[in-house]
Design an enzyme around this catalytic site. Structure first.
Site, short mmCIF file in Angstrom:
data_model
loop_
_atom_site.label_atom_id
_atom_site.label_comp_id
_atom_site.label_asym_id
_atom_site.label_seq_id
_atom_site.Cartn_x
_atom_site.Cartn_y
_atom_site.Cartn_z
N ASP A 240 24.86 -77.73 13.81
CA ASP A 240 23.63 -78.39 14.25
C ASP A 240 22.59 -78.23 13.16
OD1 ASP A 240 22.60 -79.16 17.40
OD2 ASP A 240 21.09 -78.94 15.82
N GLU B 170 31.74 -89.41 26.76
CA GLU B 170 31.64 -88.22 27.61
C GLU B 170 30.95 -88.62 28.92
OE1 GLU B 170 32.80 -84.99 27.28
OE2 GLU B 170 32.12 -85.24 29.34
N LEU C 239 30.18 -86.28 31.41
CA LEU C 239 29.70 -85.11 32.15
C LEU C 239 28.27 -85.32 32.67
CD1 LEU C 239 27.50 -83.38 30.26
CD2 LEU C 239 29.58 -82.70 29.11
N LYS D 87 31.73 -96.65 28.81
CA LYS D 87 30.62 -95.70 29.01
C LYS D 87 29.36 -96.43 29.47
CE LYS D 87 27.99 -92.13 28.74
NZ LYS D 87 28.05 -90.75 29.07
N LEU E 11 24.47 -92.96 46.41
CA LEU E 11 23.77 -93.80 47.38
C LEU E 11 22.61 -93.02 48.00
CD1 LEU E 11 26.60 -95.75 49.26
CD2 LEU E 11 24.93 -96.66 47.65
N ALA F 182 18.87 -92.53 48.29
CA ALA F 182 17.60 -93.17 47.93
C ALA F 182 16.61 -92.07 47.55
CB ALA F 182 17.09 -93.95 49.12
N GLY G 126 16.40 -90.64 36.66
CA GLY G 126 15.81 -90.23 35.38
C GLY G 126 16.93 -89.68 34.51
N CYS H 30 20.34 -90.24 30.17
CA CYS H 30 21.34 -91.30 29.99
C CYS H 30 21.03 -92.61 30.68
CB CYS H 30 22.70 -90.79 30.44
SG CYS H 30 23.30 -89.53 29.31
N LYS I 113 16.75 -83.78 37.88
CA LYS I 113 17.68 -83.53 38.98
C LYS I 113 17.83 -82.02 39.11
CE LYS I 113 22.20 -83.67 37.84
NZ LYS I 113 23.50 -84.20 37.45
C1 UDX Z 1 24.19 -86.67 24.25
C2 UDX Z 1 24.76 -87.85 23.49
O1 UDX Z 1 25.01 -87.50 22.21
C3 UDX Z 1 23.92 -89.04 23.72
O2 UDX Z 1 24.34 -90.13 22.99
C4 UDX Z 1 24.11 -89.31 25.15
O3 UDX Z 1 23.57 -90.51 25.53
C5 UDX Z 1 23.48 -88.18 25.92
O4 UDX Z 1 24.10 -87.01 25.61
P1 UDX Z 1 22.55 -84.77 24.17
O5 UDX Z 1 23.70 -83.84 24.00
O6 UDX Z 1 21.84 -84.77 25.46
O7 UDX Z 1 23.01 -86.24 23.82
O8 UDX Z 1 21.54 -84.68 22.97
P2 UDX Z 1 20.66 -83.49 22.49
O9 UDX Z 1 20.59 -82.45 23.55
O10 UDX Z 1 19.44 -84.11 21.95
O11 UDX Z 1 21.54 -82.85 21.31
C6 UDX Z 1 21.80 -83.44 20.09
C7 UDX Z 1 21.93 -82.34 19.04
O12 UDX Z 1 22.30 -82.91 17.81
C8 UDX Z 1 20.64 -81.56 18.80
O13 UDX Z 1 20.88 -80.18 18.95
C9 UDX Z 1 20.27 -81.89 17.36
O14 UDX Z 1 19.63 -80.84 16.69
C10 UDX Z 1 21.61 -82.22 16.77
N1 UDX Z 1 21.56 -83.07 15.57
C11 UDX Z 1 20.91 -84.24 15.59
C12 UDX Z 1 22.22 -82.66 14.42
O15 UDX Z 1 22.84 -81.61 14.39
N2 UDX Z 1 22.18 -83.47 13.33
C13 UDX Z 1 21.53 -84.66 13.31
O16 UDX Z 1 21.53 -85.35 12.31
C14 UDX Z 1 20.87 -85.06 14.50
C1 UDX Z 2 24.77 -89.30 34.15
C2 UDX Z 2 26.18 -89.74 34.52
O1 UDX Z 2 26.42 -89.45 35.90
C3 UDX Z 2 27.20 -89.06 33.63
O2 UDX Z 2 28.50 -89.54 33.92
C4 UDX Z 2 26.86 -89.36 32.16
O3 UDX Z 2 27.74 -88.69 31.28
C5 UDX Z 2 25.44 -88.93 31.86
O4 UDX Z 2 24.54 -89.58 32.77
P1 UDX Z 2 23.24 -87.17 34.54
O5 UDX Z 2 22.16 -88.02 33.97
O6 UDX Z 2 23.44 -85.79 34.03
O7 UDX Z 2 24.66 -87.91 34.41
O8 UDX Z 2 22.99 -87.00 36.12
P2 UDX Z 2 23.34 -87.83 37.43
O9 UDX Z 2 23.85 -86.87 38.42
O10 UDX Z 2 24.15 -89.02 37.15
O11 UDX Z 2 21.89 -88.29 37.92
C6 UDX Z 2 21.09 -89.20 37.18
C7 UDX Z 2 19.83 -89.53 37.93
O12 UDX Z 2 20.11 -90.33 39.07
C8 UDX Z 2 19.05 -88.31 38.46
O13 UDX Z 2 17.68 -88.51 38.22
C9 UDX Z 2 19.34 -88.31 39.94
O14 UDX Z 2 18.29 -87.73 40.69
C10 UDX Z 2 19.46 -89.80 40.21
N1 UDX Z 2 20.29 -90.10 41.41
C11 UDX Z 2 21.60 -89.80 41.39
C12 UDX Z 2 19.70 -90.71 42.51
O15 UDX Z 2 18.49 -91.00 42.51
N2 UDX Z 2 20.50 -91.01 43.59
C13 UDX Z 2 21.83 -90.72 43.61
O16 UDX Z 2 22.48 -91.03 44.62
C14 UDX Z 2 22.41 -90.10 42.49
#
Ligand code: UDX
Ligand code: UDX
Length: 435
Positions: free
Chosen positions: A35, A152, A154, A206, A252, A254, A259, A262, A322
């Site tokens: 990183d 991914e 997750l 995705k 589902l 409401a 947020g 992703c 969440k």
């Molecule tokens: C991930 C995915 O990569 C993103 O595309 C997806 O939509 C959401 O999940 P996330 O793991 O949440 O993103 O990102 P973040 O927590 O911001 O971590 C990215 C890491 O990459 C940071 O620790 C940052 O320092 C590192 N980074 C970034 C590098 O090491 N090199 C770089 O050039 C840019």
């Molecule tokens: C999401 C996808 O589920 C996951 O597969 C992908 O890799 C990353 O984006 P995440 O954003 O971590 O995961 O959480 P998720 O549980 O999907 O919730 C996303 C948002 O939707 C939250 O703000 C949650 O409160 C909202 N939500 C979810 C609702 O408002 N209603 C629901 O029934 C489910």
């Protein structure tokens, strides 16, 4: 050390990269995590997890001997037979994904390769990124390589179990060599869950999955508005719909809209890609609009309840987007709290783990105080707003809460409580899509 297993490098130790690295290590792989953020790497080397994710810290410590952490890309590239790109792909102002980090990392990988490598993109990227990554790497190396798309899925809050026991593992490849390496890599997982596709299809899966789930949430949020208008209960409607296997019971609920890092980013990126390809994805534009409106609609409920917001004391329960995460990216709490503060309200906010991140994002503000004890938020409060459904709120003593408030009123943006129970205690209790 098992010499037959490929060595792995993960570049970017965020939510996706770190969780993936730790889960690979748990399956016996040696993983080098790189990183660019020095402070993060120092924490990791001291076995301090930089993010709050249940179980991650423990699993990281258990597999310490198979994990190494550094800031040096050249070392990481030399170490890994398979190199994962897990850097962020944040939205640009026009909604498209900023792929500059992905490009930079691809270039660095190419410049430091000393043998054949499989370069796997795990970051969420627009369709056709795989081809751009291939072109970039080809420019800077003479060594053989393959590019793979391995999106991914997750979820934060349950990232470990999602990674170890995923519904499916999607692997997009363009050569039999890469396919067989990826099949070996995922050998320890449930093989029936592995779906091999071409790279573009994997990239699309995705964006399609996240957009579809966001659409499901916006659909039920629209239905919640109808339920309020006719006096029906959205929870019962969702239950009735969800029993149908073709619809499914999940996503589902409401509330105040989705947020997180992703859904917001990926829906807008997908609209942008579609436009670039020549298709106007109107359906997804409405998904976004409904999601935005849901926050505004919640604020209107608060305004209706309190009449004038200036100097009203508002207890806010939950800041993260969440439960079970400290992540506040695109959290509804940000928009809602900002609006209330702009109108002169006094906010007393509680969250079990997201206070620091929220403070950092919103900046110092004298109208907001933060509390680690939920009871401290309600002293003389005019209303409680529930913005995140943390389990701890199910356990609060509502009688005690009522006795401490100026006015016994709860507006629940996550439909946490049983309406009759709360109302029988003497609260004015409003929620979403239930009257
Ligand atoms: C991930 C995915 O990569 C993103 O595309 C997806 O939509 C959401 O999940 P996330 O793991 O949440 O993103 O990102 P973040 O927590 O911001 O971590 C990215 C890491 O990459 C940071 O620790 C940052 O320092 C590192 N980074 C970034 C590098 O090491 N090199 C770089 O050039 C840019
Ligand atoms: C999401 C996808 O589920 C996951 O597969 C992908 O890799 C990353 O984006 P995440 O954003 O971590 O995961 O959480 P998720 O549980 O999907 O919730 C996303 C948002 O939707 C939250 O703000 C949650 O409160 C909202 N939500 C979810 C609702 O408002 N209603 C629901 O029934 C489910």
């Amino acid at each position: 050390m098992n010499k037959n297993l490929p060595q792995l490098t993960v570049i970017g130790t965020g939510y996706v990269g770190l969780t993936s690295a730790v889960c690979f290590a748990a399956h016996g792989y040696n993983v080098c995590c790189v990183d660019s953020n020095q402070a993060k790497i120092e924490m990791l080397n001291n076995l301090i997890c930089p993010i709050y994710e249940p179980g991650l810290s423990e699993l990281m410590k258990e597999n310490r001997e198979r994990l190494r952490f550094c800031t040096n890309i050249p070392d990481g590239v030399k170490f890994g037979d398979i190199i994962f790109i897990c850097v962020q792909t944040p939205p640009r102002l026009d909604g498209s994904a900023d792929l500059s980090y992905v490009e930079e990392v691809a270039k660095e990988i190419a410049l430091n390769m000393d043998s054949y490598k499989v370069i796997v993109d795990k970051s969420t990227v627009p369709v056709e990124t795989g081809q751009h990554v291939m072109d970039t790497i080809s420019k800077y190396t003479k060594h053989e390589f393959d590019v793979v798309s391995n999106p991914e899925f997750l979820r934060e809050g349950c990232a470990i179990s999602d990674s170890l026991y995923p519904d499916r593992i999607v692997v997009g490849v363009s050569s039999p060599r890469a396919e067989s390496i990826m099949r070996v890599l995922y050998g320890p997982w449930d093989y029936t869950k592995l779906l091999i596709t071409d790279i573009k299809s994997a990239e699309l899966i995705k964006h399609c999955s996240n957009s579809f789930l966001a659409m499901k949430i916006s659909f039920i949020n629209s239905i919640s508005r109808i339920c309020e208008l006719v006096g029906a209960d959205v929870k019962l409607v969702a239950d009735g719909m969800g029993i149908d296997k073709r619809i499914g019971e999940y996503f589902l609920n409401a509330g105040i809209g989705y947020g997180g890092s992703c859904f917001v980013k990926d829906v807008s990126a997908f609209i942008w890609i579609a436009k670039k390809l020549g298709y106007d994805f109107e359906l997804l534009k409405m998904v976004e609009k409904v999601n935005r409106d849901q926050r505004t609609f919640f604020i209107k409920k608060v305004e209706k309840e309190l009449w004038i917001l200036k100097n009203k004391k508002i207890a806010v329960w939950g800041l993260s987007f969440k439960p079970d995460t400290d992540d506040i990216r695109n959290a509804p709490s940000l928009d809602i709290v900002k609006h209330l503060v702009d109108e002169g309200a006094i906010i007393r906010a509680h969250d079990p783990v997201a206070i620091q991140n929220f403070k950092h994002e919103i900046g110092e503000n004298q109208s907001i105080t933060y509390h680690t004890d939920v009871y401290d938020t309600v002293k003389d409060a005019d209303v409680v707003l529930i913005l995140t459904e943390w389990d701890e709120y199910n356990k609060v003593d509502l009688n005690k809460i009522k006795s401490m408030m100026l006015s016994a009123s709860i507006i629940d943006g996550r439909n946490m409580f049983d309406m009759d129970t709360v109302r029988n205690l003497g609260f004015r209790y409003q929620c979403i899509g239930r009257n």
